[in-house]
Design a protein around this motif. Structure first.
Motif, PDB file in Angstrom:
ATOM      1  N   ALA A 109       0.837  -1.195   0.000  1.00 15.25           N
ATOM      2  CA  ALA A 109       0.000   0.000   0.000  1.00 15.25           C
ATOM      3  C   ALA A 109       0.878   1.253   0.000  1.00 15.25           C
ATOM      4  CB  ALA A 109      -0.925  -0.007   1.206  1.00 15.25           C
ATOM      5  N   ARG A 110       0.707   2.088  -1.022  1.00 14.57           N
ATOM      6  CA  ARG A 110       1.489   3.322  -1.137  1.00 14.57           C
ATOM      7  C   ARG A 110       0.627   4.570  -0.941  1.00 14.57           C
ATOM      8  NH1 ARG A 110       6.123   2.259  -4.246  1.00 14.57           N
ATOM      9  NH2 ARG A 110       6.639   4.469  -4.057  1.00 14.57           N
ATOM     10  N   PHE A 111      -0.600   4.526  -1.447  1.00 19.33           N
ATOM     11  CA  PHE A 111      -1.507   5.673  -1.342  1.00 19.33           C
ATOM     12  C   PHE A 111      -2.940   5.167  -1.157  1.00 19.33           C
ATOM     13  CE2 PHE A 111       2.034   7.190  -3.929  1.00 19.33           C
ATOM     14  CZ  PHE A 111       2.326   8.412  -3.352  1.00 19.33           C
ATOM     15  N   THR A 112      -3.780   6.040  -0.632  1.00 21.66           N
ATOM     16  CA  THR A 112      -5.215   5.790  -0.526  1.00 21.66           C
ATOM     17  C   THR A 112      -5.949   6.927  -1.223  1.00 21.66           C
ATOM     18  OG1 THR A 112      -4.984   4.629   1.582  1.00 21.66           O
ATOM     19  CG2 THR A 112      -7.169   5.458   1.033  1.00 21.66           C
ATOM     20  N   ILE A 113      -6.996   6.590  -1.975  1.00 19.45           N
ATOM     21  CA  ILE A 113      -7.779   7.582  -2.706  1.00 19.45           C
ATOM     22  C   ILE A 113      -9.211   7.533  -2.187  1.00 19.45           C
ATOM     23  CG2 ILE A 113      -8.526   8.411  -4.965  1.00 19.45           C
ATOM     24  CD1 ILE A 113      -6.220   6.745  -6.176  1.00 19.45           C
ATOM     25  N   ARG A 114      -9.733   8.693  -1.776  1.00 15.09           N
ATOM     26  CA  ARG A 114     -11.093   8.744  -1.233  1.00 15.09           C
ATOM     27  C   ARG A 114     -11.881   9.892  -1.861  1.00 15.09           C
ATOM     28  NH1 ARG A 114     -10.669   6.360   3.979  1.00 15.09           N
ATOM     29  NH2 ARG A 114      -9.828   4.273   3.571  1.00 15.09           N
ATOM     30  N   ASP A 115     -13.154   9.642  -2.083  1.00 11.88           N
ATOM     31  CA  ASP A 115     -14.095  10.682  -2.493  1.00 11.88           C
ATOM     32  C   ASP A 115     -14.309  11.618  -1.306  1.00 11.88           C
ATOM     33  OD1 ASP A 115     -16.264  12.180  -3.384  1.00 11.88           O
ATOM     34  OD2 ASP A 115     -17.274  10.469  -4.294  1.00 11.88           O
ATOM     35  N   ASP A 116     -14.127  12.921  -1.510  1.00 11.40           N
ATOM     36  CA  ASP A 116     -14.266  13.870  -0.413  1.00 11.40           C
ATOM     37  C   ASP A 116     -15.718  14.068   0.018  1.00 11.40           C
ATOM     38  OD1 ASP A 116     -11.528  14.294  -0.315  1.00 11.40           O
ATOM     39  OD2 ASP A 116     -11.603  15.971  -1.724  1.00 11.40           O
ATOM     40  N   GLN A 117     -16.671  13.847  -0.899  1.00 16.60           N
ATOM     41  CA  GLN A 117     -18.085  14.061  -0.595  1.00 16.60           C
ATOM     42  C   GLN A 117     -18.918  12.899  -1.137  1.00 16.60           C
ATOM     43  OE1 GLN A 117     -17.983  17.880  -2.653  1.00 16.60           O
ATOM     44  NE2 GLN A 117     -18.536  18.907  -0.750  1.00 16.60           N
ATOM     45  N   VAL A 145     -22.525  20.330  -9.664  1.00 15.65           N
ATOM     46  CA  VAL A 145     -21.888  19.648  -8.535  1.00 15.65           C
ATOM     47  C   VAL A 145     -20.853  18.665  -9.061  1.00 15.65           C
ATOM     48  CG1 VAL A 145     -22.256  18.240  -6.496  1.00 15.65           C
ATOM     49  CG2 VAL A 145     -24.011  19.876  -7.209  1.00 15.65           C
ATOM     50  N   ASN A 146     -19.630  18.862  -8.673  1.00 18.73           N
ATOM     51  CA  ASN A 146     -18.558  18.016  -9.184  1.00 18.73           C
ATOM     52  C   ASN A 146     -17.711  17.489  -8.031  1.00 18.73           C
ATOM     53  OD1 ASN A 146     -18.680  18.445 -12.264  1.00 18.73           O
ATOM     54  ND2 ASN A 146     -18.854  20.494 -11.414  1.00 18.73           N
ATOM     55  N   PRO A 147     -17.401  16.201  -8.053  1.00 15.50           N
ATOM     56  CA  PRO A 147     -16.670  15.598  -6.931  1.00 15.50           C
ATOM     57  C   PRO A 147     -15.194  15.978  -6.916  1.00 15.50           C
ATOM     58  CG  PRO A 147     -17.039  13.985  -8.660  1.00 15.50           C
ATOM     59  CD  PRO A 147     -17.782  15.220  -9.068  1.00 15.50           C
ATOM     60  N   THR A 148     -14.611  15.847  -5.747  1.00 18.55           N
ATOM     61  CA  THR A 148     -13.166  15.943  -5.588  1.00 18.55           C
ATOM     62  C   THR A 148     -12.691  14.695  -4.852  1.00 18.55           C
ATOM     63  OG1 THR A 148     -13.309  17.130  -3.484  1.00 18.55           O
ATOM     64  CG2 THR A 148     -13.233  18.465  -5.490  1.00 18.55           C
ATOM     65  N   TYR A 149     -11.446  14.324  -5.090  1.00 17.26           N
ATOM     66  CA  TYR A 149     -10.854  13.136  -4.488  1.00 17.26           C
ATOM     67  C   TYR A 149      -9.510  13.535  -3.905  1.00 17.26           C
ATOM     68  CZ  TYR A 149     -14.184  11.194  -7.846  1.00 17.26           C
ATOM     69  OH  TYR A 149     -15.315  10.929  -8.571  1.00 17.26           O
TER      70      TYR A 149
END
Length: 204
Positions: A109-117, A145-149
């Motif tokens: 595991a090097r990174f984790t990616i999550r939806d902010d909303q 409305v546009n997501p950010t990660y």
């Protein structure tokens, strides 16, 4: 590979999936083609517009991995077959909102990616379920409305942020580096985020 941020990842308006990646100067970094009509995701990455020089390939693990998107692991390799890493969906959590692990060449595991909303996906799904009118409202929802990660490193520190930009017809994402980082992660991050936007382009 040393990237100059911010990056722009933009889908061309086409019947087939084609993604262009450019750096802060507008120079082409990668051209991405996704294999269509396949139950298993397969992606090829090229360094030029003519698609003569392939640099990387990505392939989901398992026969039905493309259909079982919520738990698939997508391996990333160079054209010579050497491993770069993988994008691993975090099981059922991905059904609620984007949640992935970006693994290194040894599957660490090097990174984790999550939806902010992640709640935005629930609202969008509820709107889209309304016959006829819901489709029209959803189009406006996509624009407004546009997501950010957020990409966090193994130490839990935010490293990159991915923004989806407003558009009715195309899908465009930008990637910002939140703090200066050594260049050895750039290849893995670039390819992992390409996989992210391929999976998440219809969300939001």
């Amino acid at each position: 590979m040393k990237l100059t941020f911010p990056l722009t990842l933009e889908f061309k308006f086409s019947l087939f999936t084609e993604l262009r990646v450019t750096d802060a100067s507008g120079a082409l970094i990668a051209l991405v083609k996704e294999k269509t009509f396949s139950v298993r995701d397969e992606v090829r990455v090229y360094s030029d517009e003519t698609r003569k020089v392939q640099t990387h390939a990505m392939k989901a693990q398992g026969f039905m991995a493309g259909a079982l998107d919520w738990k698939a692991r997508r391996f990333i390799s160079r054209a010579d077959g050497s491993p770069v890493g993988a994008l691993q969906a975090q099981g059922l959590r991905t059904l609620w909102g984007a949640s992935y692990d970006l693994l290194g060449p040894e599957q660490e595991a090097r990174f984790t990616i999550r939806d902010d909303q992640p709640w935005l996906s629930v609202v969008e799904g509820a709107i889209g379920a309304i016959p006829f009118i819901g489709d029209l409202i959803a189009m406006g929802f996509d624009y407004l409305v546009n997501p950010t990660y957020t990409v966090t490193d193994a130490g839990g520190q935010p490293a990159y942020r991915v923004h989806k930009k407003r558009s009715f017809l195309s899908r465009r994402f930008t990637v910002q580096e939140l703090q200066p980082r050594p260049g050895q992660d750039d290849e893995l991050v670039l390819l992992g985020l390409i996989q992210l936007v391929l999976r998440e382009r219809e969300r939001g």
